[in-house]
Design a protein around this motif. Structure first.
Motif, short mmCIF file in Angstrom:
data_model
loop_
_atom_site.label_atom_id
_atom_site.label_comp_id
_atom_site.label_asym_id
_atom_site.label_seq_id
_atom_site.Cartn_x
_atom_site.Cartn_y
_atom_site.Cartn_z
N ARG A 125 0.83 -1.20 0.00
CA ARG A 125 0.00 0.00 0.00
C ARG A 125 0.87 1.26 0.00
NH1 ARG A 125 -3.02 0.12 4.89
NH2 ARG A 125 -1.54 1.64 5.60
N ARG A 135 2.17 1.67 -3.38
CA ARG A 135 1.10 2.20 -4.25
C ARG A 135 0.93 3.70 -3.99
NH1 ARG A 135 -2.80 -1.13 -2.88
NH2 ARG A 135 -3.70 0.27 -1.38
N ASP A 189 3.78 5.36 -5.56
CA ASP A 189 3.54 5.42 -7.01
C ASP A 189 2.58 6.55 -7.34
OD1 ASP A 189 5.21 3.28 -7.33
OD2 ASP A 189 3.62 1.79 -7.63
N GLN A 190 1.55 6.69 -6.53
CA GLN A 190 0.58 7.76 -6.75
C GLN A 190 1.24 9.12 -6.56
OE1 GLN A 190 -2.53 7.42 -7.95
NE2 GLN A 190 -2.50 9.63 -8.12
#
Length: 131
Positions: free
Chosen positions: A76, A79, A82-83
């Motif tokens: 998470r 992620r 990455d966002q």
């Protein structure tokens, strides 16, 4: 489904017979007068081993669950990273576009200024006071 009369008569009788023959299986009772002290000690040791094995199993299982949650949290965070990276790239592209627009405006203003300077030098003084 077609059921014969014999099946209807035999099924309840078979059920009653199975209930009559079945008796609950009881664990060894340490107060049972037929158990010797050695049998009681063996029984106690076997139960202790079963309990330790179960504790080891539960600890391994829980450690696996905990590792799974740590992996989930890491994924998470990745992620989210990455966002954040994608957001940063989008912001960077927007800043580049702003810079390109500002640069075009500057070049246009510079060209206008140079034109005014050249007009003043050529004697067209009406363009000289423009600012």
């Amino acid at each position: 489904m077609r059921v014969s009369r014999l099946s209807r008569a035999v099924a309840p009788a078979a059920m009653l017979a199975s209930l009559a023959c079945a008796s609950p299986t009881l664990a060894d009772d340490p107060r049972d007068p037929t158990m010797t002290p050695d049998a009681i000690a063996r029984d106690r040791a076997a139960i202790r081993k079963l309990n330790r094995d179960q504790i080891d199993y539960v600890q391994r299982r829980d450690a696996g669950y905990a590792q799974g949650w740590r992996d989930h949290d890491a994924a998470r965070r990745d992620r989210d990273d990455d966002q954040a990276y994608a957001d940063g790239q989008r912001d960077y592209a927007a800043m580049r576009e702003d810079y390109a627009r500002q640069r075009r405006d500057y070049e246009r203003a510079l060209d206008d200024w140079r034109g005014d300077v050249n007009a003043c030098r050529a004697g067209y003084y009406e363009r000289c006071d423009r600012r």
